[in-house]
Design an enzyme around this catalytic site. Structure first.
Site, short mmCIF file in Angstrom:
data_model
loop_
_atom_site.label_atom_id
_atom_site.label_comp_id
_atom_site.label_asym_id
_atom_site.label_seq_id
_atom_site.Cartn_x
_atom_site.Cartn_y
_atom_site.Cartn_z
N HIS A 19 0.81 -1.23 0.00
CA HIS A 19 0.00 0.00 0.00
C HIS A 19 0.84 1.27 0.00
O HIS A 19 0.36 2.33 0.38
CB HIS A 19 -0.95 -0.01 1.20
CG HIS A 19 -1.96 -1.11 1.13
ND1 HIS A 19 -2.74 -1.49 2.19
CD2 HIS A 19 -2.32 -1.92 0.10
CE1 HIS A 19 -3.54 -2.49 1.81
NE2 HIS A 19 -3.29 -2.77 0.56
N CYS A 51 4.52 20.04 -6.29
CA CYS A 51 5.79 19.44 -6.73
C CYS A 51 6.81 20.52 -7.09
O CYS A 51 6.48 21.48 -7.79
CB CYS A 51 5.50 18.56 -7.93
SG CYS A 51 6.96 17.78 -8.61
N ASN A 99 -2.99 -13.46 14.95
CA ASN A 99 -3.84 -12.26 15.00
C ASN A 99 -4.69 -12.27 16.26
O ASN A 99 -4.99 -13.33 16.81
CB ASN A 99 -4.75 -12.22 13.75
CG ASN A 99 -5.21 -10.81 13.43
OD1 ASN A 99 -4.40 -9.89 13.37
ND2 ASN A 99 -6.50 -10.61 13.23
P1 NAD Z 1 -6.95 -3.89 9.95
O1 NAD Z 1 -6.98 -2.65 10.73
O2 NAD Z 1 -8.04 -4.26 9.05
O3 NAD Z 1 -6.68 -5.17 10.88
C1 NAD Z 1 -5.69 -5.24 11.80
C2 NAD Z 1 -5.82 -6.59 12.50
O4 NAD Z 1 -4.81 -6.67 13.47
C3 NAD Z 1 -7.16 -6.77 13.21
O5 NAD Z 1 -7.71 -8.02 12.83
C4 NAD Z 1 -6.81 -6.74 14.71
O6 NAD Z 1 -7.58 -7.66 15.45
C5 NAD Z 1 -5.37 -7.18 14.67
N1 NAD Z 1 -4.53 -6.65 15.73
C6 NAD Z 1 -4.49 -5.40 16.23
N2 NAD Z 1 -3.52 -5.28 17.16
C7 NAD Z 1 -2.95 -6.52 17.25
C8 NAD Z 1 -1.89 -7.04 18.03
N3 NAD Z 1 -1.21 -6.30 18.92
N4 NAD Z 1 -1.56 -8.34 17.88
C9 NAD Z 1 -2.24 -9.13 17.00
N5 NAD Z 1 -3.24 -8.67 16.21
C10 NAD Z 1 -3.58 -7.38 16.34
O7 NAD Z 1 -5.65 -3.74 9.20
P2 NAD Z 1 -5.25 -4.43 7.93
O8 NAD Z 1 -5.93 -5.75 7.79
O9 NAD Z 1 -3.80 -4.38 8.00
O10 NAD Z 1 -5.81 -3.49 6.71
C11 NAD Z 1 -6.19 -2.14 6.76
C12 NAD Z 1 -5.26 -1.17 6.03
O11 NAD Z 1 -4.92 -0.19 6.93
C13 NAD Z 1 -3.93 -1.69 5.65
O12 NAD Z 1 -4.00 -2.05 4.35
C14 NAD Z 1 -2.91 -0.54 5.80
O13 NAD Z 1 -2.62 0.02 4.57
C15 NAD Z 1 -3.65 0.45 6.61
N6 NAD Z 1 -3.05 0.83 7.89
C16 NAD Z 1 -1.71 0.81 8.09
C17 NAD Z 1 -1.18 1.19 9.33
C18 NAD Z 1 0.30 1.16 9.52
O14 NAD Z 1 1.04 1.38 8.58
N7 NAD Z 1 0.78 0.89 10.73
C19 NAD Z 1 -2.04 1.56 10.36
C20 NAD Z 1 -3.41 1.59 10.11
C21 NAD Z 1 -3.90 1.22 8.87
#
Ligand code: NAD
Length: 261
Positions: free
Chosen positions: A120, A153, A219
């Site tokens: 992403h 830009c 997860n």
């Molecule tokens: P999501 O938010 O849909 O899911 C995250 C999953 O992680 C959930 O199922 C939750 O239960 C689990 N989770 C949360 N904390 C946890 C932990 N400590 N240990 C184990 N599991 C844990 O996120 P996604 O499926 O990654 O998709 C959503 C989109 O959000 C991603 O594609 C990404 O681009 C974006 N995103 C990125 C960031 C980042 O870069 N850190 C943060 C937020 C969202």
């Protein structure tokens, strides 16, 4: 005798020579970056601006930059947690081919991972929507704070957008191709902290499995891919992944000493 799920996961990882990990927002919540879907997640505070809206409307561009200005500096300051570090160790030990990540925070690279496929994109850079020039995001953030104008830009005057894939924006085909190739090459696929609800992330473990890999999911909550996984470990990635990697590396060493190649 049916082994404990954690022991089964250790065994699968210890046997693997070319593991591939997929990480989602859950891999970084223990670094202080909220995920999108959990309570208190990003979408409770901000509305996602689609790529088409960003191109079409000044108000949407401003809304997107307000959201980024409120969240990116914290992301840039975040430190990797033990799960990022364990995956970097697995790669250094020659047992992990790559990390495929949905995350945009750069924490795998900060932890020392070298081969990171950012599905992403990244919040560490901006990309010009016209000429595609890339720059570190810090300068654009400073300009936004100072001038309260959507940064443009320095080469062509086009609008700058953080180099992430927005809703309505296609993934880069070469990035997706690499992720698919790696998923098919894996002998063990480790899905870490992803709800596996967002495509194409959700299909990568299935591709790996079809190509013969074992599948381990770590997860906090259920995912739709759980039923086809070899092992599902429910809990915090910062607690489970380092233990899993340490035990698997120790077990792999013991079996290599027993059966030298
Ligand atoms: P999501 O938010 O849909 O899911 C995250 C999953 O992680 C959930 O199922 C939750 O239960 C689990 N989770 C949360 N904390 C946890 C932990 N400590 N240990 C184990 N599991 C844990 O996120 P996604 O499926 O990654 O998709 C959503 C989109 O959000 C991603 O594609 C990404 O681009 C974006 N995103 C990125 C960031 C980042 O870069 N850190 C943060 C937020 C969202």
């Amino acid at each position: 005798m049916v082994a404990d799920p954690f022991d089964r996961a250790v065994r699968l990882l210890a046997r693997a020579r070319s593991c591939v990990a997929l990480t989602g927002a859950g891999a970084s919540t223990e670094s202080g970056i909220p995920d999108f879907r959990s309570p208190g997640g990003v979408w409770e505070r901000f509305r996602p601006v689609t790529y088409q809206e960003f191109l079409a409307s000044e108000e949407a561009r401003r809304e997107h930059w307000r959201y980024k200005a409120a969240t990116v500096p914290e992301m840039l300051r975040a430190r990797p947690n033990p799960a990022h570090e364990a995956l970097a160790t697995l790669e250094r030990e020659g047992r992990l081919l790559a990390v495929l990540t949905q995350n945009i925070d750069g924490l795998h690279q900060k932890a020392g991972s070298r081969r990171v496929v950012e599905l992403h994109g990244t919040n560490r850079e901006t990309e010009c929507v016209r000429c595609r020039r890339r720059d570190p995001i810090e300068d654009a953030l400073r300009r936004w704070e100072r001038e309260n104008e959507v940064p443009t830009c320095l080469s062509c005057g086009g609008w700058l957008k953080p180099a992430t894939i927005s809703f309505g924006q296609a993934l880069r085909p070469e990035v997706l191709d690499e992720a698919v190739r790696l998923a098919r090459e894996a002998d063990c696929f480790l899905a870490v902290g992803s709800s596996l609800l967002v495509q194409p992330a959700a299909s990568l473990p299935l591709l790996a499995k079809e190509a013969g890999a074992s599948l381990v999911i770590v997860n906090l909550t259920e995912t739709p891919v759980d039923p086809v996984a070899d092992v599902v470990l429910r809990g915090r990635v910062g607690e489970i992944v380092p233990r899993l990697v340490a035990r698997a590396l120790a077990e792999a060493r013991v079996s290599e000493e027993r059966e030298p190649e």
